[in-house]
Scaffold this motif. Structure first.
Motif, PDB file in Angstrom:
ATOM      1  N   LYS A  28     -14.828  -5.807 -11.855  1.00  0.00           N
ATOM      2  CA  LYS A  28     -13.567  -5.084 -11.716  1.00  0.00           C
ATOM      3  C   LYS A  28     -12.441  -6.051 -12.036  1.00  0.00           C
ATOM      4  CE  LYS A  28     -11.788  -1.118  -9.797  1.00  0.00           C
ATOM      5  NZ  LYS A  28     -10.482  -1.158 -10.421  1.00  0.00           N
ATOM      6  N   LYS A  29     -11.476  -5.611 -12.871  1.00  0.00           N
ATOM      7  CA  LYS A  29     -10.418  -6.519 -13.300  1.00  0.00           C
ATOM      8  C   LYS A  29      -9.022  -5.918 -13.217  1.00  0.00           C
ATOM      9  CE  LYS A  29     -13.447  -9.136 -16.364  1.00  0.00           C
ATOM     10  NZ  LYS A  29     -13.699  -9.622 -17.752  1.00  0.00           N
ATOM     11  N   THR A  30      -8.919  -4.630 -12.947  1.00  0.00           N
ATOM     12  CA  THR A  30      -7.595  -4.008 -12.838  1.00  0.00           C
ATOM     13  C   THR A  30      -7.464  -3.302 -11.490  1.00  0.00           C
ATOM     14  OG1 THR A  30      -8.379  -1.967 -13.903  1.00  0.00           O
ATOM     15  CG2 THR A  30      -7.399  -3.656 -15.322  1.00  0.00           C
ATOM     16  N   GLU A  31      -6.258  -3.334 -10.936  1.00  0.00           N
ATOM     17  CA  GLU A  31      -5.993  -2.700  -9.652  1.00  0.00           C
ATOM     18  C   GLU A  31      -5.655  -1.226  -9.873  1.00  0.00           C
ATOM     19  OE1 GLU A  31      -3.034  -4.808  -7.473  1.00  0.00           O
ATOM     20  OE2 GLU A  31      -4.188  -6.668  -7.378  1.00  0.00           O
ATOM     21  N   ASP A  32      -6.537  -0.350  -9.434  1.00  0.00           N
ATOM     22  CA  ASP A  32      -6.367   1.080  -9.662  1.00  0.00           C
ATOM     23  C   ASP A  32      -6.056   1.871  -8.405  1.00  0.00           C
ATOM     24  OD1 ASP A  32      -6.989   0.856 -12.449  1.00  0.00           O
ATOM     25  OD2 ASP A  32      -9.109   0.679 -11.898  1.00  0.00           O
ATOM     26  N   ASP A  33      -6.253   1.280  -7.235  1.00  0.00           N
ATOM     27  CA  ASP A  33      -6.046   2.031  -6.001  1.00  0.00           C
ATOM     28  C   ASP A  33      -5.687   1.068  -4.858  1.00  0.00           C
ATOM     29  OD1 ASP A  33      -8.550   0.887  -5.211  1.00  0.00           O
ATOM     30  OD2 ASP A  33      -9.601   2.524  -6.211  1.00  0.00           O
ATOM     31  N   LYS A  92      -3.965  15.218  -9.540  1.00  0.00           N
ATOM     32  CA  LYS A  92      -5.321  15.715  -9.827  1.00  0.00           C
ATOM     33  C   LYS A  92      -5.899  16.455  -8.625  1.00  0.00           C
ATOM     34  CE  LYS A  92      -6.957  12.580 -13.469  1.00  0.00           C
ATOM     35  NZ  LYS A  92      -5.652  12.058 -13.876  1.00  0.00           N
ATOM     36  N   GLU A  93      -5.605  15.978  -7.422  1.00  0.00           N
ATOM     37  CA  GLU A  93      -6.131  16.650  -6.236  1.00  0.00           C
ATOM     38  C   GLU A  93      -5.408  17.954  -5.956  1.00  0.00           C
ATOM     39  OE1 GLU A  93      -8.996  15.793  -5.080  1.00  0.00           O
ATOM     40  OE2 GLU A  93      -8.801  14.273  -6.656  1.00  0.00           O
ATOM     41  N   ALA A  94      -4.137  18.049  -6.317  1.00  0.00           N
ATOM     42  CA  ALA A  94      -3.427  19.324  -6.194  1.00  0.00           C
ATOM     43  C   ALA A  94      -4.014  20.345  -7.170  1.00  0.00           C
ATOM     44  CB  ALA A  94      -1.933  19.126  -6.449  1.00  0.00           C
ATOM     45  N   ASP A  95      -4.338  19.897  -8.377  1.00  0.00           N
ATOM     46  CA  ASP A  95      -4.992  20.776  -9.351  1.00  0.00           C
ATOM     47  C   ASP A  95      -6.377  21.187  -8.853  1.00  0.00           C
ATOM     48  OD1 ASP A  95      -2.815  20.531 -11.022  1.00  0.00           O
ATOM     49  OD2 ASP A  95      -3.744  19.032 -12.332  1.00  0.00           O
ATOM     50  N   HIS A  96      -7.095  20.238  -8.290  1.00  0.00           N
ATOM     51  CA  HIS A  96      -8.436  20.523  -7.790  1.00  0.00           C
ATOM     52  C   HIS A  96      -8.383  21.552  -6.657  1.00  0.00           C
ATOM     53  CE1 HIS A  96     -12.650  19.770  -6.814  1.00  0.00           C
ATOM     54  NE2 HIS A  96     -12.291  19.753  -5.544  1.00  0.00           N
ATOM     55  N   ARG A 145      -8.783   9.777  -0.057  1.00  0.00           N
ATOM     56  CA  ARG A 145      -9.923   9.068  -0.661  1.00  0.00           C
ATOM     57  C   ARG A 145      -9.611   8.653  -2.090  1.00  0.00           C
ATOM     58  NH1 ARG A 145     -13.036  12.766   2.521  1.00  0.00           N
ATOM     59  NH2 ARG A 145     -12.938  14.309   0.848  1.00  0.00           N
ATOM     60  N   LYS A 146      -8.952   9.530  -2.842  1.00  0.00           N
ATOM     61  CA  LYS A 146      -8.631   9.199  -4.240  1.00  0.00           C
ATOM     62  C   LYS A 146      -7.646   8.040  -4.301  1.00  0.00           C
ATOM     63  CE  LYS A 146      -9.800  11.280  -7.448  1.00  0.00           C
ATOM     64  NZ  LYS A 146      -9.174  12.272  -8.322  1.00  0.00           N
ATOM     65  N   MET A 147      -6.662   8.022  -3.406  1.00  0.00           N
ATOM     66  CA  MET A 147      -5.671   6.947  -3.416  1.00  0.00           C
ATOM     67  C   MET A 147      -6.249   5.623  -2.932  1.00  0.00           C
ATOM     68  SD  MET A 147      -2.296   8.955  -1.997  1.00  0.00           S
ATOM     69  CE  MET A 147      -1.294   7.475  -2.009  1.00  0.00           C
ATOM     70  N   VAL A 148      -7.178   5.688  -1.990  1.00  0.00           N
ATOM     71  CA  VAL A 148      -7.743   4.455  -1.421  1.00  0.00           C
ATOM     72  C   VAL A 148      -8.945   3.963  -2.228  1.00  0.00           C
ATOM     73  CG1 VAL A 148      -8.918   3.471   0.583  1.00  0.00           C
ATOM     74  CG2 VAL A 148      -6.916   4.924   0.912  1.00  0.00           C
ATOM     75  N   PHE A 149      -9.873   4.860  -2.518  1.00  0.00           N
ATOM     76  CA  PHE A 149     -11.132   4.462  -3.156  1.00  0.00           C
ATOM     77  C   PHE A 149     -11.220   4.850  -4.636  1.00  0.00           C
ATOM     78  CE2 PHE A 149     -12.424   5.232   1.359  1.00  0.00           C
ATOM     79  CZ  PHE A 149     -12.672   3.904   1.689  1.00  0.00           C
ATOM     80  N   ALA A 180       0.805  -1.226   0.000  1.00  0.00           N
ATOM     81  CA  ALA A 180       0.000   0.000   0.000  1.00  0.00           C
ATOM     82  C   ALA A 180       0.837   1.275   0.000  1.00  0.00           C
ATOM     83  CB  ALA A 180      -0.940  -0.009   1.201  1.00  0.00           C
ATOM     84  N   LEU A 181       1.928   1.301   0.766  1.00  0.00           N
ATOM     85  CA  LEU A 181       2.734   2.518   0.875  1.00  0.00           C
ATOM     86  C   LEU A 181       4.150   2.317   0.344  1.00  0.00           C
ATOM     87  CD1 LEU A 181       1.595   3.681   4.441  1.00  0.00           C
ATOM     88  CD2 LEU A 181       0.732   4.461   2.221  1.00  0.00           C
ATOM     89  N   SER A 182       4.316   1.369  -0.542  1.00  0.00           N
ATOM     90  CA  SER A 182       5.637   1.119  -1.130  1.00  0.00           C
ATOM     91  C   SER A 182       6.011   2.224  -2.112  1.00  0.00           C
ATOM     92  CB  SER A 182       5.629  -0.226  -1.859  1.00  0.00           C
ATOM     93  OG  SER A 182       4.768  -0.162  -2.987  1.00  0.00           O
ATOM     94  N   SER A 183       7.275   2.279  -2.474  1.00  0.00           N
ATOM     95  CA  SER A 183       7.733   3.270  -3.458  1.00  0.00           C
ATOM     96  C   SER A 183       7.033   3.070  -4.794  1.00  0.00           C
ATOM     97  CB  SER A 183       9.252   3.166  -3.648  1.00  0.00           C
ATOM     98  OG  SER A 183       9.921   3.453  -2.443  1.00  0.00           O
ATOM     99  N   ALA A 184       6.847   1.812  -5.170  1.00  0.00           N
ATOM    100  CA  ALA A 184       6.186   1.526  -6.448  1.00  0.00           C
ATOM    101  C   ALA A 184       4.741   2.023  -6.442  1.00  0.00           C
ATOM    102  CB  ALA A 184       6.232   0.025  -6.725  1.00  0.00           C
ATOM    103  N   MET A 185       4.033   1.794  -5.323  1.00  0.00           N
ATOM    104  CA  MET A 185       2.652   2.262  -5.239  1.00  0.00           C
ATOM    105  C   MET A 185       2.600   3.790  -5.190  1.00  0.00           C
ATOM    106  SD  MET A 185      -0.546   1.546  -5.241  1.00  0.00           S
ATOM    107  CE  MET A 185      -0.584  -0.233  -5.011  1.00  0.00           C
ATOM    108  N   HIS A 186       3.553   4.407  -4.496  1.00  0.00           N
ATOM    109  CA  HIS A 186       3.602   5.870  -4.450  1.00  0.00           C
ATOM    110  C   HIS A 186       3.724   6.438  -5.855  1.00  0.00           C
ATOM    111  CE1 HIS A 186       4.278   9.714  -2.408  1.00  0.00           C
ATOM    112  NE2 HIS A 186       5.225   9.951  -3.293  1.00  0.00           N
ATOM    113  N   THR A 187       4.583   5.825  -6.666  1.00  0.00           N
ATOM    114  CA  THR A 187       4.758   6.273  -8.050  1.00  0.00           C
ATOM    115  C   THR A 187       3.495   6.009  -8.863  1.00  0.00           C
ATOM    116  OG1 THR A 187       7.137   5.829  -7.931  1.00  0.00           O
ATOM    117  CG2 THR A 187       6.152   5.986 -10.129  1.00  0.00           C
ATOM    118  N   LYS A 188       2.898   4.841  -8.660  1.00  0.00           N
ATOM    119  CA  LYS A 188       1.703   4.475  -9.426  1.00  0.00           C
ATOM    120  C   LYS A 188       0.554   5.439  -9.171  1.00  0.00           C
ATOM    121  CE  LYS A 188      -1.498   0.623 -10.167  1.00  0.00           C
ATOM    122  NZ  LYS A 188      -1.800  -0.801  -9.860  1.00  0.00           N
ATOM    123  N   LEU A 189       0.440   5.935  -7.941  1.00  0.00           N
ATOM    124  CA  LEU A 189      -0.676   6.798  -7.575  1.00  0.00           C
ATOM    125  C   LEU A 189      -0.368   8.285  -7.748  1.00  0.00           C
ATOM    126  CD1 LEU A 189      -1.887   4.924  -4.355  1.00  0.00           C
ATOM    127  CD2 LEU A 189      -2.816   4.768  -6.669  1.00  0.00           C
TER     128      LEU A 189
END
Length: 529
Positions: free
Chosen positions: A289-294, A162-166, A202-206, A147-156
């Motif tokens: 659902k078939k792909t891991e997005d969050d 998008k939330e910084a823009d928002h 919320r965006k990263m988790v859900f 969940a909090l790995s470097s790879a996941m950080h990059t993936k998200l």
């Protein structure tokens, strides 16, 4: 025959006497040795038999201010408050803190069993709150590796972007929207910062910003306000010195009302989260659902060695609540305080803006790739962590055996609390500790300012075995939040208003939400990309 029997009896009596005398001497020596060699407890109030200082704890609210005040009066950097049968050990010394969390890290790596932690973690299923043991090892490994790995950080990254823009669009909308009756360009920074953090998590988790429709201006709707308010209530009452945390048999009576308050807040948070979790589990089960997005997708699809789900639904619920709690408070509080301090010291505000113009320019918004080069902005965030921590203490560390730290006896089962304001405002460590001065963290201009202080002169993120697994995410969110606000807009106090840097009595937030006047600093084409 009688002579022999008499001699035998006399011999046995003599032997018994010798044994008793030697045993008595040994016992006496042992007592003396214990009296002379066993170190004392840290200094503190005497308390009453059995209940200790519980009456004072219940009367002198908030408890953390009573503890800090008493430590100042005693002129000590470590103390002992007996609450029921528990020794609570607050610490404001970096040297002693390092001794607890580095030299004796294994002894103090567990967490307490108490009412507030049990309710919040669904009976200790999560990582940060869970006592040391197999469940903690399992959840810690999942967080660090997935969940909090470097790879996941990059993936998200794109979700955070998008939330910084928002955030920028939301602030810009506040300046223009007549529906908000906001013709004076006033922005509530507490709403903006807290809900930016809530949106990111919320965006990263859900995979979604809002549970509901949100507001037309991009602000939080009823669902998000209730969710974030619930999270902050939980944070206030978790390890909040409830009577039942120290006398479990009294939990049923809920004398101080903490159990009900905490339970209601958890219900308000989980009624939104659990619905998302249940629906997502069902989507994966049905093949929709078939792909891991969050992060939620990752949790659902983890498998054990037999290809069974590694996490139960209850474990997922507990861990997601903990991620939410860890993500909303620290960055939002640090940035609100930093903005307040900088408004009162314009030279700091101007220097941060000059750095942003130099590193980023005015033709684009700040990106995460810019953050390592924003050393002064990073120092502003770190100084806010030091001077204005979000919580009075870190999560308690529990001693799993008797120990001696700093020459004091720390009994098995003690709750060790490192004081965030006590460390960060320690006048022995920090020059002019109550002054907001980001430059103090820039020892070398070329060195990157890290938000973690591994020497524990301040406590932004914990260290050791129970160190925060989300340091990278928390640091990124805090620096990006401040950078986007400073880069995108010019800020000043409303006309005729003085920004009072006063803490709330019950918590460490600003006593009043920070409301500032904003004007666009960049062109609309950049702000609204």
């Amino acid at each position: 025959m009688e002579n022999k029997t008499s001699i035998c009896i006399e011999f046995l009596l003599l032997l018994a006497t010798i044994i008793i005398v030697f045993f008595a001497k040994w016992l006496n020596h042992s007592k003396k040795r214990r009296k002379t060699t066993k170190p004392p407890l840290p200094p503190g109030p005497t308390g009453y038999p059995i209940i200790g200082c519980l009456p004072e704890m219940t009367k002198k609210k908030p408890t953390f201010r009573w503890i800090h005040k008493l430590m100042q009066e005693m002129d000590t950097e470590i103390a002992c408050f007996r609450l029921g049968g528990t020794h609570v050990i607050p610490v404001t010394s970096p040297e002693l803190s390092r001794e607890f969390l580095k030299e004796h890290d294994l002894i103090f790596a567990s967490r307490p069993h108490c009412m507030s932690a049990r309710l919040t973690s669904c009976n200790y299923l999560s990582t940060v709150i869970g006592p040391i043991g197999d469940q903690w090892k399992k959840m810690r490994r999942i967080l660090s590796s997935h969940a909090l790995s470097s790879a996941m950080h990059t993936k998200l990254h794109d979700k955070r972007d998008k939330e910084a823009d928002h955030l920028v669009r939301y602030v810009y909308t506040q300046l223009l929207s007549p529906q908000n009756n906001n013709k004076n360009g006033l922005v509530n920074l507490r709403v903006a910062t807290q809900h930016y953090c809530g949106n990111v998590i919320r965006k990263m988790v859900f995979g979604k910003r809002f549970f509901g429709a949100g507001m037309e201006d991009g602000g939080p709707g009823l669902e998000e306000r209730e969710h974030v308010d619930g999270l902050f209530t939980i944070l206030t009452y978790l390890y909040g010195f409830a009577i039942a945390d120290y006398v479990p048999c009294l939990e049923v009576f809920d004398f101080d009302g903490y159990r009900k308050i905490l339970g209601d807040a958890l219900d308000n948070v989980r009624k939104y989260q659990d619905r998302e979790i249940t629906n997502r589990v069902e989507m994966w089960r049905k093949g929709i659902k078939k792909t891991e997005d969050d992060i939620l997708d990752v949790f659902i699809n983890l498998k054990d060695s037999k290809h069974n789900p590694l996490l139960s639904v209850q474990e997922i619920r507990a861990q997601i609540t903990e991620i939410m709690l860890a993500g909303v408070d620290n960055p939002s509080n640090a940035v609100e305080w930093a903005m307040a301090e900088m408004i009162n010291q314009p030279h700091i505000l101007n220097r941060a803006c000059r750095e942003l113009d130099s590193v980023v320019g005015r033709g684009k918004m700040v990106q995460e790739s810019d953050l390592p080069n924003l050393n002064y902005v990073r120092a502003c965030v770190k100084e806010s962590f030091r001077l204005h921590p979000v919580a009075p203490f870190n999560v308690p560390h529990v001693s799993t055996e008797d120990a001696v730290v700093g020459g004091y006896f720390i009994p098995r089962g003690s709750h060790v609390l490192l004081s965030r304001p006590g460390l960060g405002r320690n006048p022995r460590v920090w020059e002019n500790p109550l002054e907001y001065k980001p430059e103090r963290h820039m020892v070398f201009e070329s060195a990157q300012v890290e938000l973690v202080d591994h020497d524990l002169r301040m406590l932004s993120f914990s260290t050791g075995r129970r160190g925060c697994p989300g340091v990278t995410l928390g640091s990124t969110m805090a620096v990006m939040l401040l950078a986007r606000l400073l880069h995108g807009f010019d800020w000043m106090a409303p006309p005729g208003v003085r920004i009072d840097l006063v803490e709330s009595e019950g918590v460490l937030l600003l006593a009043k939400p920070l409301v500032l006047h904003a004007t666009p600093r960049l062109e609309p084409s950049v702000l609204l990309k």
